[in-house]
Scaffold this active site. Structure first.
Site, PDB file in Angstrom:
ATOM      1  N   LYS A 247       0.852  -1.208   0.000  1.00 33.55           N
ATOM      2  CA  LYS A 247       0.000   0.000   0.000  1.00 33.55           C
ATOM      3  C   LYS A 247       0.876   1.242   0.000  1.00 33.55           C
ATOM      4  CE  LYS A 247      -4.037  -2.085   0.189  1.00 33.55           C
ATOM      5  NZ  LYS A 247      -4.930  -2.028  -0.996  1.00 33.55           N
TER       6      LYS A 247
ATOM      7  N   ALA B 104       3.146   7.002   0.908  1.00 32.48           N
ATOM      8  CA  ALA B 104       2.096   7.653   0.101  1.00 32.48           C
ATOM      9  C   ALA B 104       1.169   8.494   0.952  1.00 32.48           C
ATOM     10  CB  ALA B 104       1.298   6.590  -0.653  1.00 32.48           C
TER      11      ALA B 104
ATOM     12  N   LEU C 171      -5.971   6.747   2.411  1.00 35.85           N
ATOM     13  CA  LEU C 171      -7.196   7.438   1.985  1.00 35.85           C
ATOM     14  C   LEU C 171      -8.455   6.606   2.218  1.00 35.85           C
ATOM     15  CD1 LEU C 171      -5.678   9.086  -1.211  1.00 35.85           C
ATOM     16  CD2 LEU C 171      -6.434  10.294   0.840  1.00 35.85           C
TER      17      LEU C 171
ATOM     18  N   GLU D 298       4.783  15.071   5.755  1.00 36.25           N
ATOM     19  CA  GLU D 298       4.601  15.615   7.114  1.00 36.25           C
ATOM     20  C   GLU D 298       5.393  14.784   8.125  1.00 36.25           C
ATOM     21  OE1 GLU D 298       0.459  17.534   7.747  1.00 36.25           O
ATOM     22  OE2 GLU D 298       0.085  15.698   6.629  1.00 36.25           O
TER      23      GLU D 298
ATOM     24  N   GLU E 179      -2.890  16.875  -1.229  1.00 36.86           N
ATOM     25  CA  GLU E 179      -4.115  17.192  -0.488  1.00 36.86           C
ATOM     26  C   GLU E 179      -5.053  18.061  -1.327  1.00 36.86           C
ATOM     27  OE1 GLU E 179      -1.127  17.105   0.793  1.00 36.86           O
ATOM     28  OE2 GLU E 179      -1.199  16.218   2.787  1.00 36.86           O
TER      29      GLU E 179
ATOM     30  N   ARG F 139      -7.089  16.180  -3.637  1.00 36.19           N
ATOM     31  CA  ARG F 139      -8.024  15.242  -2.976  1.00 36.19           C
ATOM     32  C   ARG F 139      -9.132  15.996  -2.244  1.00 36.19           C
ATOM     33  NH1 ARG F 139      -5.781  11.552  -5.753  1.00 36.19           N
ATOM     34  NH2 ARG F 139      -3.661  10.979  -5.197  1.00 36.19           N
TER      35      ARG F 139
HETATM   36  C1  1HE Z   1      -3.043   3.770  -1.133  1.00 35.67           C
HETATM   37  C2  1HE Z   1      -2.458   5.043  -0.996  1.00 35.67           C
HETATM   38  C3  1HE Z   1      -3.008   5.916  -0.014  1.00 35.67           C
HETATM   39  C4  1HE Z   1      -1.406   3.995  -2.545  1.00 35.67           C
HETATM   40  N1  1HE Z   1      -4.052   5.460   0.718  1.00 35.67           N
HETATM   41  N2  1HE Z   1      -4.069   3.386  -0.385  1.00 35.67           N
HETATM   42  N3  1HE Z   1      -1.803  10.455  -0.637  1.00 35.67           N
HETATM   43  C5  1HE Z   1      -1.924  10.494  -1.965  1.00 35.67           C
HETATM   44  O1  1HE Z   1      -2.786  11.174  -2.506  1.00 35.67           O
HETATM   45  C6  1HE Z   1      -1.009   9.610  -2.742  1.00 35.67           C
HETATM   46  C7  1HE Z   1      -1.785   8.457  -3.347  1.00 35.67           C
HETATM   47  N4  1HE Z   1      -0.915   7.466  -3.949  1.00 35.67           N
HETATM   48  C8  1HE Z   1      -0.324   7.620  -5.155  1.00 35.67           C
HETATM   49  O2  1HE Z   1      -0.370   8.682  -5.770  1.00 35.67           O
HETATM   50  C9  1HE Z   1       0.428   6.446  -5.709  1.00 35.67           C
HETATM   51  O3  1HE Z   1      -0.063   5.271  -5.050  1.00 35.67           O
HETATM   52  C10 1HE Z   1       1.964   6.501  -5.513  1.00 35.67           C
HETATM   53  C11 1HE Z   1       2.536   7.587  -6.440  1.00 35.67           C
HETATM   54  C12 1HE Z   1       2.355   6.804  -4.077  1.00 35.67           C
HETATM   55  C13 1HE Z   1       2.582   5.125  -5.873  1.00 35.67           C
HETATM   56  O4  1HE Z   1       2.136   4.740  -7.170  1.00 35.67           O
HETATM   57  P1  1HE Z   1       2.241   3.197  -7.605  1.00 35.67           P
HETATM   58  O5  1HE Z   1       1.849   3.140  -9.058  1.00 35.67           O
HETATM   59  O6  1HE Z   1       3.567   2.666  -7.215  1.00 35.67           O
HETATM   60  O7  1HE Z   1       1.184   2.421  -6.687  1.00 35.67           O
HETATM   61  P2  1HE Z   1      -0.407   2.306  -6.844  1.00 35.67           P
HETATM   62  O8  1HE Z   1      -0.755   1.260  -7.865  1.00 35.67           O
HETATM   63  O9  1HE Z   1      -1.032   3.640  -7.029  1.00 35.67           O
HETATM   64  O10 1HE Z   1      -0.830   1.830  -5.397  1.00 35.67           O
HETATM   65  C14 1HE Z   1      -0.573   0.509  -4.925  1.00 35.67           C
HETATM   66  C15 1HE Z   1      -1.615   0.186  -3.875  1.00 35.67           C
HETATM   67  O11 1HE Z   1      -1.457   1.092  -2.776  1.00 35.67           O
HETATM   68  C16 1HE Z   1      -3.024   0.409  -4.379  1.00 35.67           C
HETATM   69  O12 1HE Z   1      -3.864  -0.510  -3.707  1.00 35.67           O
HETATM   70  P3  1HE Z   1      -4.367  -1.860  -4.439  1.00 35.67           P
HETATM   71  O13 1HE Z   1      -5.202  -2.512  -3.398  1.00 35.67           O
HETATM   72  O14 1HE Z   1      -5.130  -1.392  -5.640  1.00 35.67           O
HETATM   73  O15 1HE Z   1      -3.122  -2.615  -4.793  1.00 35.67           O
HETATM   74  C17 1HE Z   1      -3.352   1.808  -3.910  1.00 35.67           C
HETATM   75  O16 1HE Z   1      -4.732   2.037  -3.772  1.00 35.67           O
HETATM   76  C18 1HE Z   1      -2.666   1.822  -2.564  1.00 35.67           C
HETATM   77  N5  1HE Z   1      -2.372   3.143  -2.097  1.00 35.67           N
HETATM   78  N6  1HE Z   1      -1.447   5.148  -1.883  1.00 35.67           N
HETATM   79  C19 1HE Z   1      -4.552   4.249   0.526  1.00 35.67           C
HETATM   80  N7  1HE Z   1      -2.507   7.116   0.215  1.00 35.67           N
HETATM   81  C20 1HE Z   1      -3.042  13.721   8.125  1.00 35.67           C
HETATM   82  S1  1HE Z   1      -3.493  14.429   6.695  1.00 35.67           S
HETATM   83  C21 1HE Z   1      -2.476  13.821   5.462  1.00 35.67           C
HETATM   84  C22 1HE Z   1      -3.144  14.013   4.149  1.00 35.67           C
HETATM   85  C23 1HE Z   1      -2.513  13.200   3.083  1.00 35.67           C
HETATM   86  O17 1HE Z   1      -1.591  12.467   3.280  1.00 35.67           O
HETATM   87  S2  1HE Z   1      -3.223  13.397   1.548  1.00 35.67           S
HETATM   88  C24 1HE Z   1      -2.192  12.528   0.485  1.00 35.67           C
HETATM   89  C25 1HE Z   1      -2.663  11.131   0.295  1.00 35.67           C
END
Ligand code: 1HE
Length: 261
Positions: free
Chosen positions: A28, A65, A69, A115, A135, A138
Site C-alpha cells: 500500500k 504515500a 485514503l 509531514e 491534499e 483530494r
Molecule cells: C493507497 C495510498 C493511499 C497507494 N491510501 N491506499 N496520498 C496520496 O494522494 C497519494 C496516493 N498514492 C499515489 O499517488 C500512488 O499510489 C503513488 C505515487 C504513491 C505510488 O504509485 P504506484 O503506481 O507505485 O502504486 P499504486 O498502484 O497507485 O498503489 C498501490 C496500492 O497502494 C493500491 O492498492 P491496491 O489494493 O489497488 O493494490 C493503492 O490504492 C494503494 N495506495 N497510496 C490508501 N494514500 C493527516 S493528513 C495527510 C493528508 C494526506 O496524506 S493526503 C495525500 C494522500
C-alpha cells in the site's frame, strides 16, 4: 524493543545504540493508517535507554504515500479533528522524543509522508525521492502538522504552489532548498543514515537533547527569551560530567579535531 508488540506494518531492528524502524506496508506504498501511526507511538515510547538514535525508513519503492485514503471515507468533521490531533500527538513523539531521528527518503514522500519526514531531525534523500502535497487535488488539507513544520523547510510560497497546483519537487530540488540535508544515490540511503545515527549516538546525550528540544524552541522564540534560554542551556550542558570529560580529553590532545568537510 522485543517486548513491545508492533503492528505488521512496522518492523524494528536494533543495531547497537541505533534502532531502525521501517514502514513495512509496501503493498500500500506505506500509506499511514491509524494502526501504523499508533504503532509508531508505541515504538518511540518504548525506546530503551541504551538506544541513542533512530533511523526511519520505508520498505519497497516509496517512503510513504501519506494518509491511508481508505480511512477518510468513514470520518465526519469532528472525527477529522480528532484524527488530525492524533497525528499531531504521534509526530510530536518523534520531533520532541527521547533521541534524534534520521529518515531515509526515497520514491514518493507525499502528503502525510512528507509531514512525517518533516518531524524528524535529519533527512537523507535518495535520488529517486520526490515530494508532493496532493491534499489539494483530494479536496482535503494537511493534517499531520504540515502547516507548522513544512513552511520553515519549504517556505509558505512553495508550499502553496505544491498544494494549489500539485507541483512535485524532485530530490535535487529538495536538496537545493534544504528539505533534505543529504542526497545520495539510490540504495545508499540506509547506510548513510545508519552512519549518521551512529555518529549522533556518540554525542553527549544532553547535547542531543538540547539540539532537538531546545534549539527549535529557541529559534521560534523572541530574541530576548531566546538568548536567556540559550545561556541557561549552555550552562547546563557544560556543567554535565560528560562535557567536562570531553573537554579534558581535547585539552590533553586525546579528543577529536574538527576535520575539513
Ligand atoms: C493507497 C495510498 C493511499 C497507494 N491510501 N491506499 N496520498 C496520496 O494522494 C497519494 C496516493 N498514492 C499515489 O499517488 C500512488 O499510489 C503513488 C505515487 C504513491 C505510488 O504509485 P504506484 O503506481 O507505485 O502504486 P499504486 O498502484 O497507485 O498503489 C498501490 C496500492 O497502494 C493500491 O492498492 P491496491 O489494493 O489497488 O493494490 C493503492 O490504492 C494503494 N495506495 N497510496 C490508501 N494514500 C493527516 S493528513 C495527510 C493528508 C494526506 O496524506 S493526503 C495525500 C494522500
Amino acid at each position: 524493543m522485543n517486548a513491545i508488540k508492533l503492528p505488521s506494518s512496522l518492523r524494528a531492528e536494533l543495531r547497537g545504540p541505533v534502532a531502525i524502524l521501517r514502514l513495512h506496508r509496501a503493498e500500500k506504498r506505506n500509506a499511514l493508517n491509524d494502526t501504523l501511526v499508533q504503532g509508531m507511538v508505541a515504538f518511540f515510547d518504548a525506546l530503551p535507554a541504551e538506544i541513542r538514535a533512530v533511523v526511519l525508513a520505508g520498505d519497497g519503492d516509496h517512503f510513504s504515500a501519506g494518509l491511508d485514503l481508505t480511512e477518510l471515507e468513514e470520518r465526519d468533521v469532528f472525527g477529522g479533528v480528532a484524527h488530525s490531533s492524533s497525528w499531531h500527538r504521534a509526530f510530536e513523539r518523534i520531533e520532541f522524543g527521547k533521541v534524534p531521528v534520521v529518515a531515509v527518503l526515497h520514491g514518493a514522500v507525499v502528503g502525510g509522508g512528507l509531514e512525517l519526514a518533516a518531524a524528524v531531525h535529519i533527512r537523507v534523500a535518495e535520488r529517486s525521492a520526490y515530494y508532493a502535497l496532493p491534499e489539494g487535488s483530494r479536496g482535503i488539507f494537511v493534517g499531520g502538522g504540515g502547516s507548522v513544520r513544512l513552511p520553515p523547510l519549504l517556505g509558505v510560497a512553495r508550499m502553496m504552489d505544491m498544494m494549489l497546483t500539485g507541483r512535485t519537487l524532485n530530490a535535487e530540488e529538495g536538496q537545493a532548498i534544504g528539505l533534505s540535508q543529504y542526497l545520495v544515490d539510490d540504495g545508499a540511503g540506509l547506510a548513510k543514515a545508519i552512519e549518521l545515527a551512529e555518529r549522533i549516538a556518540g554525542n553527549a546525550p544532553f547535547t542531543n537533547f538540547a539540539v532537538t528540544h531546545m534549539l527549535p524552541r529557541i529559534a521560534r522564540s523572541d530574541p530576548a527569551a531566546g538568548f536567556a534560554t540559550e545561556a541557561l542551556t549552555a550552562a547546563i550542558a557544560q556543567g554535565e560530567e560528560e562535557a567536562k570529560k570531553r573537554l579534558k580529553a581535547f585539552l590533553e590532545k586525546r579528543g577529536p579535531k574538527v576535520v575539513r568537510g
